[in-house]
Motif scaffolding. Structure first.
Motif, PDB file in Angstrom:
ATOM      1  N   MET A  46     -18.369  -1.257 117.450  1.00  0.00           N
ATOM      2  CA  MET A  46     -18.170  -0.352 118.730  1.00  0.00           C
ATOM      3  C   MET A  46     -16.845  -0.048 119.221  1.00  0.00           C
ATOM      4  SD  MET A  46     -21.083  -1.312 121.797  1.00  0.00           S
ATOM      5  CE  MET A  46     -22.119  -1.622 120.441  1.00  0.00           C
ATOM      6  N   ILE A  47     -16.003   1.138 119.642  1.00  0.00           N
ATOM      7  CA  ILE A  47     -14.824   1.002 120.328  1.00  0.00           C
ATOM      8  C   ILE A  47     -15.067   0.579 121.768  1.00  0.00           C
ATOM      9  CG2 ILE A  47     -13.429   2.940 120.906  1.00  0.00           C
ATOM     10  CD1 ILE A  47     -14.270   3.872 118.338  1.00  0.00           C
ATOM     11  N   ILE A  48     -14.285   0.136 122.457  1.00  0.00           N
ATOM     12  CA  ILE A  48     -13.909  -0.248 123.692  1.00  0.00           C
ATOM     13  C   ILE A  48     -12.158  -0.229 124.253  1.00  0.00           C
ATOM     14  CG2 ILE A  48     -15.236  -2.374 123.219  1.00  0.00           C
ATOM     15  CD1 ILE A  48     -13.146  -3.652 123.884  1.00  0.00           C
ATOM     16  N   GLN A  49     -12.249  -0.148 125.486  1.00  0.00           N
ATOM     17  CA  GLN A  49     -10.572   0.134 125.819  1.00  0.00           C
ATOM     18  C   GLN A  49     -10.156  -1.179 126.807  1.00  0.00           C
ATOM     19  OE1 GLN A  49     -10.944   4.089 128.478  1.00  0.00           O
ATOM     20  NE2 GLN A  49      -8.914   3.661 126.891  1.00  0.00           N
ATOM     21  N   ARG A  50      -9.046  -1.404 126.401  1.00  0.00           N
ATOM     22  CA  ARG A  50      -9.028  -2.919 126.918  1.00  0.00           C
ATOM     23  C   ARG A  50      -7.611  -3.531 127.569  1.00  0.00           C
ATOM     24  NH1 ARG A  50      -8.119  -7.756 122.065  1.00  0.00           N
ATOM     25  NH2 ARG A  50      -5.768  -6.656 121.041  1.00  0.00           N
ATOM     26  N   VAL A  51      -6.982  -4.041 128.727  1.00  0.00           N
ATOM     27  CA  VAL A  51      -5.800  -3.944 128.615  1.00  0.00           C
ATOM     28  C   VAL A  51      -5.266  -5.342 128.671  1.00  0.00           C
ATOM     29  CG1 VAL A  51      -4.333  -4.295 130.865  1.00  0.00           C
ATOM     30  CG2 VAL A  51      -6.367  -2.562 130.368  1.00  0.00           C
ATOM     31  N   VAL A  52      -4.189  -5.481 127.895  1.00  0.00           N
ATOM     32  CA  VAL A  52      -3.544  -6.917 126.812  1.00  0.00           C
ATOM     33  C   VAL A  52      -1.949  -6.963 127.919  1.00  0.00           C
ATOM     34  CG1 VAL A  52      -4.539  -6.401 125.000  1.00  0.00           C
ATOM     35  CG2 VAL A  52      -2.509  -5.432 125.483  1.00  0.00           C
ATOM     36  N   ILE A 100     -15.237  -3.887 119.267  1.00  0.00           N
ATOM     37  CA  ILE A 100     -16.050  -4.867 119.193  1.00  0.00           C
ATOM     38  C   ILE A 100     -17.678  -4.942 118.026  1.00  0.00           C
ATOM     39  CG2 ILE A 100     -16.071  -5.809 121.550  1.00  0.00           C
ATOM     40  CD1 ILE A 100     -18.463  -4.715 122.199  1.00  0.00           C
ATOM     41  N   ALA A 101     -17.954  -5.813 118.090  1.00  0.00           N
ATOM     42  CA  ALA A 101     -19.029  -5.469 116.900  1.00  0.00           C
ATOM     43  C   ALA A 101     -19.970  -5.245 117.379  1.00  0.00           C
ATOM     44  CB  ALA A 101     -19.930  -7.010 116.716  1.00  0.00           C
ATOM     45  N   TRP A 148     -10.577  -7.815 130.435  1.00  0.00           N
ATOM     46  CA  TRP A 148     -10.022  -6.795 130.810  1.00  0.00           C
ATOM     47  C   TRP A 148     -10.038  -5.964 129.954  1.00  0.00           C
ATOM     48  CZ3 TRP A 148      -4.565  -7.788 134.116  1.00  0.00           C
ATOM     49  CH2 TRP A 148      -5.355  -8.271 135.139  1.00  0.00           C
ATOM     50  N   GLN A 149     -11.890  -5.693 129.683  1.00  0.00           N
ATOM     51  CA  GLN A 149     -12.204  -4.485 128.755  1.00  0.00           C
ATOM     52  C   GLN A 149     -13.201  -4.118 129.127  1.00  0.00           C
ATOM     53  OE1 GLN A 149     -11.904  -7.440 125.043  1.00  0.00           O
ATOM     54  NE2 GLN A 149     -13.491  -6.754 124.872  1.00  0.00           N
ATOM     55  N   THR A 150     -13.918  -2.597 128.948  1.00  0.00           N
ATOM     56  CA  THR A 150     -15.239  -2.287 129.019  1.00  0.00           C
ATOM     57  C   THR A 150     -16.787  -2.610 128.908  1.00  0.00           C
ATOM     58  OG1 THR A 150     -14.524  -0.571 126.642  1.00  0.00           O
ATOM     59  CG2 THR A 150     -13.126   0.459 129.251  1.00  0.00           C
TER      60      THR A 150
END
Length: 347
Positions: A1-7, A30-31, A103-105
């Motif tokens: 599963m595609i997500i957006q995150r902030v690093v 994510i899985a 911090w991710q969707t």
């Protein structure tokens, strides 16, 4: 599963000023399946707070805060909705929160580390659980109760610095609810000062960027200061302390003016101010809300009751989109927020 995150993209340096570019938005995965005890959540709201400045350093200077790691996802207070659950006590559609929300969707989290929320407690304003009905409200309420020594009928004057911020705006109102007869705020713009007086019920407010703060305080607190809720430290606090009464109390909540400097916490007072503090027997003890977690449940219920009754007015500054969380943090550190700074990630 595609997500957006902030690093964390880069560290500002111990004495540096944080900027939006210290954070980076990236795509990740994510899985597709979750394990027993886990839940998949969609992030609704994230909180950005001054304490996070310490987490941007390699050494946070604190034994209870872990530093964020470079190119690793940042985390903090967050709220989300359960989309899939393999945890016995959580079902799809439940609203949940955690102090270490990534911090991710979307995220897969251990259900045992999440707290289930009851939206009705805050009249449906879910994001309040990150502020007035969450850690911020707890800090304000327990600070006033544990370190303020406020007593009904004692005719006490309270001064709050950083008064239009998340914690300060609540602390002044709570001081009044707990028995202070006069509450004066210090903030950085005329707009903030007028909101404090007209909306939040402060008796008066001082714009520290205009005129002489010491003179204005002297005028507004003719009987001196009995309780000082300190969110800022530095010169402003030195000015307030010099007008405090014998046996008065400082609630040492935060020192945002010092967070971009490599100094110990709490920062030592200048010698002349320290002399005033000792001679007048002014208490100035480090206050850490995590030491009072046995009082958390009752305190949150009290905060929710005040919110429902309209006795505690709540302000938020909301920024839309995970991509803007770095800018929201930078703005908050520079006083761009009124009330709690929130990032709305999804609806």
């Amino acid at each position: 599963m595609i997500i957006q995150r902030v690093v964390l993209n880069s560290r500002p340096g111990k004495n540096g000023v944080p900027v939006a570019e210290n954070f980076r938005l990236e795509q990740s995965t994510i899985a597709d399946t979750i394990q027993v005890g886990q839940v998949r959540v969609r992030t609704l709201y994230l909180s950005v707070d001054p304490y996070m400045r310490c987490r941007m350093n390699e050494d946070t200077g604190s034994d209870y805060l872990l530093p964020w790691q470079l190119s690793e996802v940042a985390d903090g207070g967050g709220i989300g909705v359960v989309e899939e659950s393999k945890h016995d006590n959580l079902a799809k559609g439940d609203f949940v929160t955690s102090f270490n929300w990534p911090w991710q969707t979307l995220a897969i989290l251990d259900g045992n580390l999440l707290q289930k929320l009851v939206p009705q407690l805050v009249n449906g304003h879910l994001s309040y659980f990150l502020g007035a009905a969450g850690m911020t409200g707890l800090t304000a309420l327990l600070g006033v109760r544990e370190k303020g020594h406020v007593a009904v009928g004692a005719n006490q004057t309270m001064v709050v610095s950083g008064a239009a911020g998340a914690c300060g705006s609540l602390a002044g109102q709570i001081g009044r609810l707990e028995g202070c007869s006069r509450v004066v705020g210090i903030a950085g713009t005329d707009e903030k000062c007028s909101i404090l007086v007209q909306e939040m019920g402060f008796d008066a407010a001082v714009n520290y960027k205009k005129g002489n703060v010491a003179e204005q305080l002297h005028e507004l607190c003719p009987g001196g200061v009995d309780v000082y809720f300190d969110n800022v430290g530095g010169d402003i606090s030195d000015t307030v302390i010099s007008q405090m009464n014998q046996n008065s109390h400082i609630i040492l909540c935060g020192q945002i003016s010092q967070y971009n400097k490599d100094v110990p916490y709490p920062p030592p007072l200048p010698p002349d101010i320290e002399k005033v503090q000792k001679e007048r027997n002014i208490t100035r003890e480090r206050f850490l809300v995590l030491n009072y977690m046995d009082k958390q449940e009752a305190s949150i219920l009290q905060l929710c009751q005040w919110i429902q009754e309209g006795k505690l007015k709540v302000r938020e500054t909301v920024v839309e989109g995970l991509a803007n969380i770095g800018a929201a943090f930078q703005s908050m550190m520079n006083g761009g927020n009124i009330g709690k700074q929130i990032v709305s990630v999804s609806k």
